[in-house]
Structures are given as C-alpha cells and as structure tokens.
Design an enzyme around this catalytic site. Structure first.
Site, mmCIF file in Angstrom:
data_model
loop_
_atom_site.group_PDB
_atom_site.id
_atom_site.type_symbol
_atom_site.label_atom_id
_atom_site.label_comp_id
_atom_site.label_asym_id
_atom_site.label_seq_id
_atom_site.Cartn_x
_atom_site.Cartn_y
_atom_site.Cartn_z
ATOM 1 N N ASN A 129 36.613 50.359 44.851
ATOM 2 C CA ASN A 129 37.725 50.139 45.787
ATOM 3 C C ASN A 129 37.166 50.146 47.198
ATOM 4 O O ASN A 129 36.485 51.101 47.589
ATOM 5 C CB ASN A 129 38.781 51.229 45.606
ATOM 6 C CG ASN A 129 40.003 50.997 46.479
ATOM 7 O OD1 ASN A 129 39.921 51.070 47.700
ATOM 8 N ND2 ASN A 129 41.135 50.707 45.863
ATOM 9 N N SER B 193 42.149 46.480 43.880
ATOM 10 C CA SER B 193 43.080 46.535 45.007
ATOM 11 C C SER B 193 44.233 47.421 44.539
ATOM 12 O O SER B 193 44.869 47.123 43.523
ATOM 13 C CB SER B 193 43.577 45.131 45.353
ATOM 14 O OG SER B 193 44.301 45.167 46.562
ATOM 15 N N GLU B 194 44.501 48.517 45.255
ATOM 16 C CA GLU B 194 45.346 49.563 44.687
ATOM 17 C C GLU B 194 46.821 49.170 44.584
ATOM 18 O O GLU B 194 47.614 49.889 43.986
ATOM 19 C CB GLU B 194 45.181 50.888 45.440
ATOM 20 C CG GLU B 194 45.660 50.904 46.875
ATOM 21 C CD GLU B 194 44.539 50.637 47.871
ATOM 22 O OE1 GLU B 194 43.551 49.970 47.491
ATOM 23 O OE2 GLU B 194 44.670 51.074 49.036
ATOM 24 N N ASN B 195 47.191 48.017 45.132
ATOM 25 C CA ASN B 195 48.555 47.546 44.919
ATOM 26 C C ASN B 195 48.731 46.914 43.531
ATOM 27 O O ASN B 195 49.822 46.455 43.203
ATOM 28 C CB ASN B 195 48.988 46.575 46.021
ATOM 29 C CG ASN B 195 48.033 45.434 46.217
ATOM 30 O OD1 ASN B 195 46.825 45.604 46.175
ATOM 31 N ND2 ASN B 195 48.567 44.251 46.409
ATOM 32 N N SER C 146 47.881 51.667 38.439
ATOM 33 C CA SER C 146 46.802 51.511 39.411
ATOM 34 C C SER C 146 46.290 52.871 39.884
ATOM 35 O O SER C 146 45.081 53.120 39.931
ATOM 36 C CB SER C 146 47.306 50.696 40.603
ATOM 37 O OG SER C 146 46.269 50.520 41.538
#
Lengths: 234, 207
Positions: free
Chosen positions: B23, B45-47, B87
C-alpha cells in the site's frame, strides 16, 4: 413483496424522520447514493447523524445536507474536501466523531452481523483510544470498538434485480455493502433494475435480504479529481 | 547532495520484493510505483482494490474507478475489487507486506505522527491508523527536517500519534535509518551526505 419504488422521495416515505442515524455508502464522491441524498434534502428531515466515510464536497453528496443544516453529527474518517463542513465544525454547529477508516467499515459490518463490539489494534496509544476499554490478547493491546446499528441505510449499487440482489461496479463498491448491512431499513439506488434471473447467482455482491427498497435513476457520478497521463507520441 | 523526491522514491522501491502486496500513501510514496521495475508488485488501494494500474488517458476516466487519493486510475489483468470492510480486513489481518507512507514526525521508538496538527484544520486520519497498526512492515518516506530546519526524527513525537511503535524503517533525503532497540540505527547515507552530517541533523538517539 414489491421492493421497487418510483422515486427516491417515495422510497423515503415512512422511514425517514428527524434525529435518525443514517449509514451511507460511498468513498469521496465515488459510489454515493446521490439521488437519496437529494431526496433527503428535499424532505427537510433534520438533526441527522451520518455514518459515512466522507462528507462530500460543498455542492454534492452529503455536502448538500450540510448547506441546508440538516446534519447534526458526522461519523467519518476524512472530511478534507468540504469548506462548509469545516466552517460548521469550527463554529460548533456540527459534531464530528473521527473513526479510522477500517474501524468505521468494521463497525458497520459488525452492526449488520449482530456483533455489538470488537477489539482492534487500530488506534492503540492514540487519541482514538481515549475512554475505550483496552484488553490484551496474545500479549498485545487492543481497544474495544462498537458496532453501528443504523436506523436507515442509503447505498448506491450498479444493478439490482427486483428481489434486491445487488452488483456493484469497480471501486464504487467501497462502503456500500457494510453500510447496507447495518441499517434497520436499507434503501438502494441503482443505475439499472434487471429482470429476476439475469444476474448470475454466483456473482451477486450483496444478497437481497439486506435490501428493503430499490429505486432506479440517472446518476451524475461526478469525479472529484480527474487525473490522467499523457499518451506517448507515436 | 541529499536525495531529491524521485531519488527517495527510488530508494524506497528497493525495499519491495517480488510478489509483495503493498500500500502506497499520498505524496512521495505514490512515486515509488514508478521505480519498481520488473518486480512483480501488487498495489492495494484501501478503498477496495488490489492490482491498481496507472492513471487513465484523457477521456478514458471512469467515475467508478478511483484510488484512495480520489484520483481516477485504471485496472490491470490481475485486478480484484472488494468492499471497505474486506479491504481493511486484509490490512488489519496482516496480509499486506508493506506500507510506504509520509510523516510529519517519527520518534526513536517507532511512534508515528502524520494525521493532525492541533489548532490547525483537521481533515481526519483516513486509513492511516489502520495501515500502520496492521501491515507487516511500515516504511516512512519524508524529508529529514521541516521547513524551519528542525529534525522530524525525534526522541518523542510532539504531535498526536497515528500509531505507537509502528515504524520499521525511515527513508529521508539524507539517508536510511531503522528503528531498533534504544533508538535509530543508520543503514546508509544519501550520496554525498556524511554520517556526521546525518547525525547532526537528527534529534533522535542514534545507536
């Protein structure tokens, strides 16, 4: 049982009231229930608390409900793109509870799964841990966070069948499934309602048991930060 | 000469190994993607995405496809999408091998501050607290000193923490340092920077 409603306003009838806790899907402006937010504005319900990762921008998303002073409190992880939000917050008109993003997502998921609390490493030793129970597991500290049990969930999906089985598209899924799960009533807005049987049962992202009301409509789908790269010259 | 932004990003890319799920934060960490070369790295991508591709060409932007900085991006053949709870499940669950992120302050015990300055506009921590608490290895990339010329590597953080004892390695314009028992250990100096210069620019204990 019919879950399909003619408009966002009709779908909110009998379920929206002042002072509610509403869980909303979306990340930034991506995958937000824009039609339902506009209908909540038109409805005028006030003193609302929103559990939502972000607060929209000044004139789109939850931002439009800040403009009309319908929001009492936000539970969010990041509110950086909204000047009106900051003005109301700094003047004390608006309450704000910061949650780490993953804690917020898990609080929603937990609420929807009947789990009133869970322990997490996130935020241990920071301001977020103040006033929260600390418990050791395997020699490490964890803090207790509570599940969110919302009065109403408003989410955006790409497609639904008439039973409420949902399919999301790309990163517009984000907070929508956990937000949908944690509400007593869940209203979903979609780009397309498709006939029963046309969605592959193995490819449904959220089953219709979580969905009570469905509307279909045209979405603006505004992009917050258009970012592109140059094509290389041939 | 101290390293510039791109040299810092290139040095950070050396930390990544074939097969890693990684990340990258906003700012210099984003540039790290330009320097991974032939290594098989999957960006999270943490979304809600693994396998983040480059920015789209003009007119090919998709409003349903953004990164955690809310910029339009593209997918790859390996891409997978999922919701925010999953996530952060993979982040909290230690499945992400490394996070590379910026910072305002790092302390010699690995404390990290990068989300708020009291009295200034507070935007929120986003996913930073979850990332530093959950990923296996936290690498900070930042300037060694602030604009006033003060060390950002401190004995103790003065700002509210993002995480306690979470940083493993710090890459600055002056060099690379590891958080070890008792303080920071110099791993290497930037080209043309001497160890004495690096020590003189650092408030944290160097062991």
């Amino acid at each position: 049982m019919n879950k399909i409603y003619g408009s966002a306003a009709e779908a909110l009838e009998g379920v929206l009231s002042d002072g509610m806790l509403i869980a909303a899907g979306g990340f930034g402006l991506c995958g937000i229930p824009e039609l339902l937010l506009q209908a909540i504005k038109d409805n005028g319900a006030k003193d609302l608390t929103f559990a939502s990762n972000n607060a929209g921008v000044d004139d789109f998303g939850i931002g439009i409900l800040l403009q009309s002073r319908q929001v009492k409190k936000m539970i969010s992880s990041y509110v950086g793109e909204n000047a009106e939000f900051m003005r109301q917050y700094l003047s004390g008109e608006l309450e704000l509870e910061f949650n780490p993003q993953g804690t917020l997502a898990e609080r929603m998921r937990a609420g929807g799964a009947g789990i009133p609390g869970f322990y997490t490493k996130t935020g241990v030793g920071t301001q977020i841990a103040e006033g929260k129970e600390v418990k050791q597991f395997h020699g490490e500290d964890y803090i207790l966070e509570e599940g969110i049990f919302a009065d109403l969930s408003i989410v955006k999906a790409w497609k639904a069948d008439d039973t409420g089985n949902l399919v999301f598209r790309k990163t517009a899924r984000n907070f929508n499934p956990p937000a949908a799960m944690c509400g007593k009533v869940c209203i979903v807005e979609v780009e397309e309602i498709v006939p029963r049987g046309s969605l592959d049962p193995d490819k449904i992202h959220l089953p219709g048991i979580y969905v009570h009301r469905i509307i279909q409509g045209e979405h603006e789908k505004r992009i917050e930060k258009v970012t592109t790269r140059q094509r290389e010259e041939a | 000469m101290p390293w510039d932004r791109d040299q810092m990003a290139a040095r950070a890319a050396e930390e990544l190994e074939d097969g890693m799920y990684v990340n990258l934060g906003i700012g210099i960490p984003t540039l790290v993607a330009n320097y991974v070369g032939d290594k098989d790295i999957t960006l999270q991508s943490e979304n809600g995405m693994l396998g983040m591709g480059p920015f789209p060409f003009e007119c090919e932007e998709d409003p349903d496809l953004i990164n955690a900085g809310k910029q339009t991006i593209t997918e790859l053949s390996r891409t997978a999408y999922f919701d925010s709870a999953m996530s952060f499940g993979m982040i909290r669950g230690g499945k992400i091998a490394a996070a590379i992120l910026g910072a305002m302050e790092v302390a010699e015990n690995g404390d990290l501050a990068n989300w708020m300055i009291p009295g200034k506009l507070v935007k929120g921590m986003g996913g930073a607290m979850d990332l530093v608490a959950g990923v296996k290895r936290v690498i900070v990339v930042m300037d060694h000193q602030n604009k006033a010329g003060e060390s950002k590597l401190l004995k103790e953080c003065t700002l509210p923490l993002t995480g306690k004892g979470v940083v493993d390695r710090i890459i600055t314009n002056l060099g690379v340092l590891d958080v070890v028992e008792g303080g920071l250990r110099i791993v290497e100096c930037a080209d043309g920077v001497t160890e004495d210069e690096l020590r003189a620019a650092t408030d944290a204990t160097i062991v």
